[in-house]
Design a protein around this motif. Sequence first.
Motif, PDB file in Angstrom:
ATOM      1  N   ALA A   1       0.822  -1.225   0.000  1.00 13.18           N
ATOM      2  CA  ALA A   1       0.000   0.000   0.000  1.00 13.18           C
ATOM      3  C   ALA A   1       0.847   1.261   0.000  1.00 13.18           C
ATOM      4  O   ALA A   1       0.432   2.294  -0.550  1.00 13.18           O
ATOM      5  N   ASN A   2       2.042   1.206   0.588  1.00 17.82           N
ATOM      6  CA  ASN A   2       2.845   2.414   0.757  1.00 17.82           C
ATOM      7  C   ASN A   2       3.969   2.588  -0.256  1.00 17.82           C
ATOM      8  O   ASN A   2       4.334   3.727  -0.571  1.00 17.82           O
ATOM      9  N   LEU A   3       4.504   1.490  -0.779  1.00 15.24           N
ATOM     10  CA  LEU A   3       5.721   1.591  -1.577  1.00 15.24           C
ATOM     11  C   LEU A   3       5.604   1.061  -3.000  1.00 15.24           C
ATOM     12  O   LEU A   3       6.507   1.274  -3.806  1.00 15.24           O
ATOM     13  N   ILE A   4       4.507   0.377  -3.325  1.00 14.38           N
ATOM     14  CA  ILE A   4       4.421  -0.338  -4.593  1.00 14.38           C
ATOM     15  C   ILE A   4       3.438   0.343  -5.552  1.00 14.38           C
ATOM     16  O   ILE A   4       2.318   0.675  -5.154  1.00 14.38           O
ATOM     17  N   PRO A   5       3.825   0.535  -6.817  1.00 18.12           N
ATOM     18  CA  PRO A   5       2.892   1.124  -7.793  1.00 18.12           C
ATOM     19  C   PRO A   5       1.687   0.218  -8.036  1.00 18.12           C
ATOM     20  O   PRO A   5       1.825  -1.005  -8.091  1.00 18.12           O
ATOM     21  N   GLU A   6       0.515   0.828  -8.145  1.00 20.57           N
ATOM     22  CA  GLU A   6      -0.749   0.128  -8.378  1.00 20.57           C
ATOM     23  C   GLU A   6      -1.078  -0.868  -7.264  1.00 20.57           C
ATOM     24  O   GLU A   6      -1.973  -1.693  -7.402  1.00 20.57           O
ATOM     25  N   GLN A   7      -0.324  -0.794  -6.151  1.00 24.14           N
ATOM     26  CA  GLN A   7      -0.576  -1.638  -4.975  1.00 24.14           C
ATOM     27  C   GLN A   7      -0.760  -3.111  -5.363  1.00 24.14           C
ATOM     28  O   GLN A   7      -1.675  -3.794  -4.916  1.00 24.14           O
ATOM     29  N   ASN A   8       0.180  -3.599  -6.184  1.00 28.38           N
ATOM     30  CA  ASN A   8       0.130  -4.969  -6.680  1.00 28.38           C
ATOM     31  C   ASN A   8       0.947  -5.892  -5.771  1.00 28.38           C
ATOM     32  O   ASN A   8       2.177  -5.776  -5.700  1.00 28.38           O
TER      33      ASN A   8
ATOM     34  N   LEU B   1      16.460  -1.808   8.998  1.00 24.31           N
ATOM     35  CA  LEU B   1      16.176  -0.517   9.631  1.00 24.31           C
ATOM     36  C   LEU B   1      15.815   0.532   8.589  1.00 24.31           C
ATOM     37  O   LEU B   1      14.826   1.265   8.736  1.00 24.31           O
ATOM     38  N   CYS B   2      16.595   0.599   7.526  1.00 23.32           N
ATOM     39  CA  CYS B   2      16.360   1.610   6.492  1.00 23.32           C
ATOM     40  C   CYS B   2      15.042   1.394   5.760  1.00 23.32           C
ATOM     41  O   CYS B   2      14.417   2.354   5.300  1.00 23.32           O
ATOM     42  N   LEU B   3      14.594   0.133   5.656  1.00 20.24           N
ATOM     43  CA  LEU B   3      13.311  -0.125   5.006  1.00 20.24           C
ATOM     44  C   LEU B   3      12.188   0.582   5.751  1.00 20.24           C
ATOM     45  O   LEU B   3      11.245   1.106   5.144  1.00 20.24           O
ATOM     46  N   GLY B   4      12.290   0.624   7.070  1.00 22.24           N
ATOM     47  CA  GLY B   4      11.270   1.306   7.865  1.00 22.24           C
ATOM     48  C   GLY B   4      11.303   2.810   7.723  1.00 22.24           C
ATOM     49  O   GLY B   4      10.376   3.497   8.189  1.00 22.24           O
TER      50      GLY B   4
ATOM     51  N   THR C   1       7.165   7.112   0.966  1.00 23.80           N
ATOM     52  CA  THR C   1       6.127   6.361   0.265  1.00 23.80           C
ATOM     53  C   THR C   1       6.192   6.590  -1.239  1.00 23.80           C
ATOM     54  O   THR C   1       6.840   7.531  -1.726  1.00 23.80           O
ATOM     55  N   PHE C   2       5.496   5.739  -1.978  1.00 23.65           N
ATOM     56  CA  PHE C   2       5.379   5.897  -3.426  1.00 23.65           C
ATOM     57  C   PHE C   2       4.696   7.210  -3.764  1.00 23.65           C
ATOM     58  O   PHE C   2       5.061   7.884  -4.734  1.00 23.65           O
ATOM     59  N   GLU C   3       3.741   7.595  -2.966  1.00 25.75           N
ATOM     60  CA  GLU C   3       3.034   8.860  -3.185  1.00 25.75           C
ATOM     61  C   GLU C   3       3.973  10.044  -3.052  1.00 25.75           C
ATOM     62  O   GLU C   3       3.815  11.066  -3.724  1.00 25.75           O
ATOM     63  N   THR C   4       4.998   9.927  -2.224  1.00 22.09           N
ATOM     64  CA  THR C   4       5.930  11.026  -1.970  1.00 22.09           C
ATOM     65  C   THR C   4       7.036  11.110  -3.019  1.00 22.09           C
ATOM     66  O   THR C   4       7.325  12.190  -3.544  1.00 22.09           O
ATOM     67  N   ILE C   5       7.671   9.991  -3.339  1.00 20.30           N
ATOM     68  CA  ILE C   5       8.844  10.026  -4.237  1.00 20.30           C
ATOM     69  C   ILE C   5       8.660   9.186  -5.494  1.00 20.30           C
ATOM     70  O   ILE C   5       9.601   8.981  -6.252  1.00 20.30           O
ATOM     71  N   GLY C   6       7.463   8.668  -5.714  1.00 22.84           N
ATOM     72  CA  GLY C   6       7.187   7.939  -6.945  1.00 22.84           C
ATOM     73  C   GLY C   6       7.956   6.643  -7.054  1.00 22.84           C
ATOM     74  O   GLY C   6       8.133   5.922  -6.067  1.00 22.84           O
ATOM     75  N   TYR C   7       8.476   6.358  -8.255  1.00 24.88           N
ATOM     76  CA  TYR C   7       9.127   5.067  -8.499  1.00 24.88           C
ATOM     77  C   TYR C   7      10.460   4.912  -7.779  1.00 24.88           C
ATOM     78  O   TYR C   7      11.027   3.816  -7.748  1.00 24.88           O
ATOM     79  N   ALA C   8      10.945   5.994  -7.189  1.00 17.27           N
ATOM     80  CA  ALA C   8      12.153   5.867  -6.366  1.00 17.27           C
ATOM     81  C   ALA C   8      11.884   4.987  -5.145  1.00 17.27           C
ATOM     82  O   ALA C   8      12.807   4.339  -4.637  1.00 17.27           O
ATOM     83  N   ALA C   9      10.641   4.944  -4.685  1.00 13.82           N
ATOM     84  CA  ALA C   9      10.303   4.137  -3.499  1.00 13.82           C
ATOM     85  C   ALA C   9      10.528   2.646  -3.756  1.00 13.82           C
ATOM     86  O   ALA C   9      11.271   1.994  -3.007  1.00 13.82           O
TER      87      ALA C   9
ATOM     88  N   HIS D   1      -6.020  -0.347  11.947  1.00 16.81           N
ATOM     89  CA  HIS D   1      -5.698  -0.498  10.529  1.00 16.81           C
ATOM     90  C   HIS D   1      -5.248   0.810   9.886  1.00 16.81           C
ATOM     91  O   HIS D   1      -4.235   0.839   9.168  1.00 16.81           O
ATOM     92  N   ASP D   2      -5.969   1.892  10.119  1.00 16.11           N
ATOM     93  CA  ASP D   2      -5.656   3.151   9.435  1.00 16.11           C
ATOM     94  C   ASP D   2      -4.292   3.683   9.836  1.00 16.11           C
ATOM     95  O   ASP D   2      -3.515   4.146   8.985  1.00 16.11           O
ATOM     96  N   THR D   3      -3.993   3.641  11.126  1.00 15.98           N
ATOM     97  CA  THR D   3      -2.691   4.122  11.592  1.00 15.98           C
ATOM     98  C   THR D   3      -1.557   3.241  11.079  1.00 15.98           C
ATOM     99  O   THR D   3      -0.479   3.725  10.719  1.00 15.98           O
ATOM    100  N   MET D   4      -1.801   1.930  11.063  1.00  9.73           N
ATOM    101  CA  MET D   4      -0.789   1.026  10.516  1.00  9.73           C
ATOM    102  C   MET D   4      -0.508   1.343   9.060  1.00  9.73           C
ATOM    103  O   MET D   4       0.655   1.364   8.628  1.00  9.73           O
ATOM    104  N   MET D   5      -1.543   1.581   8.294  1.00  9.12           N
ATOM    105  CA  MET D   5      -1.364   1.918   6.886  1.00  9.12           C
ATOM    106  C   MET D   5      -0.615   3.230   6.713  1.00  9.12           C
ATOM    107  O   MET D   5       0.181   3.393   5.790  1.00  9.12           O
ATOM    108  N   ALA D   6      -0.839   4.162   7.622  1.00 11.89           N
ATOM    109  CA  ALA D   6      -0.229   5.477   7.495  1.00 11.89           C
ATOM    110  C   ALA D   6       1.249   5.464   7.888  1.00 11.89           C
ATOM    111  O   ALA D   6       2.110   5.913   7.125  1.00 11.89           O
TER     112      ALA D   6
END
Length: 452
Positions: free
Chosen positions: A48-55, A102-105, A109-117, A183-188
């Motif tokens: 949901a946070n890092l992948i294009p089209e949430q696939n 650690l760095c993965l955390g 997000t994809f919404e912030t930096i696009g395909y760089a995520a 759920h919502d906070t976890m997603m955020a």
Amino acid sequence: MSDDARTESTREADPRTLRRAVGASAIGNATEWFDYGLYAYGTTYITANLIPEQNPLITLGIFAVSFLIRPLGGLVWGPLGDRLGRKQILAITILMMSGATLCLGLLPTFETIGYAAPLLLILLRLIQGFSTGGEYGGAATFMAEYAPDKRRGFFGSFLEFGTLGGFSLGALMMLGASLILGHDTMMAWGWRIPFLVAGPMGLIGLYLRSRMEDTPVFQDLESAGGKESQTKSLFGDMIKGYWKPILQLFGLVIALNVVNYTLLTYTPTYLQGAIGLDENGALIVPVIGQLAMMIFLPIAGMISDRVGRKPMWWISLTGLFVMAIPMYLLIGTNAVGAVIGFAVLGLLYVPQLATISATFPAMFPTHVRYAALAISYNVATSIFGGTAPYVNEALIGATGNSLIPAFYMMAACAVGGIALVSVIETRGVSLRGRGIPGLRRRRPQSGPLPAA
């Protein structure tokens, strides 16, 4: 005097040092599998946070990417571990593994930096895979060479105790954060918290390993002048002299890792699709099974010290082959059936899981042990291990058959059985010297022995 005679020794670690060696080995494995647990059980949030089209298939594919570079890690770290010692390499690999997690955390997000995520995610998975390529082979070698010959199965089982402990800790942290934050906070942002724990885990592991000397077995070889001085000659000795145990190990690792990653890593995704469990329910089922497995791991390791490694493997491979389809049919009924089915398969997996740290290092002599184990183990794992979740999901999607994981397990167990037939039994056998353990007494000679 032959190399074997010069390096054969009765020197063993005292009980206190042995306990520290067990902890130093297991913490690295726990850190490695903590990462896998977080990634496997956090797939929904990462998607949901890092992948294009949430696939989710992309997420599973990126998970598999880290395994493609593991052979390169084994090729680099393994020979260095045989030249420089086990301790130094294991200190480096645990820092790299925990740092990548650690760095993965911290990734935007994809919404912030696009395909760089997703690209940064791939980079971190590659770093994790490269470091892991030297971690398991080194940790198993370190543990096996410290353990007394007659109790190698028991002490080696704690390496896999660390595996399940780290994996379960990752799952429980994801589950606990989800229950507390919602759920919502976890997603955020809540999904990031468990990944940040990898930093302290890595520092603890580094501390434990920095306080250890190298293994008595390696020190004996080094003092006798028997270790390899050049990576090139070491790699050549390994390929020319030990191709048969390498192929045997390859077959055993196919069985081990197809079962391992199908059962432990893919289960949450499978349960959500097969019986419609929610995210939390899909986490609880495998955690219950893994905690049950942890109880029996030391028992199975201790039994292997009495009856041998091969009988334990035959029990596991045969049991999994026979029970895979019935248990996956049970898993597909409801949550209760899923818990029972997973627990049965998990307990059948325990006899091989508990003994791999005693079995695999004993297939090679000291001077090429780290390299041979790291390289051959990681090649097989990269092809058949980390790809298992992706293969299972893709085949289920293509065929609509929910029993694909059972069929895949059965095929892998058949391959493992073929390899196991000619494996040498090494229960109670010394790991010292430049001869293949279990063959040395029958055919002593100086220098490397050809594969039998």
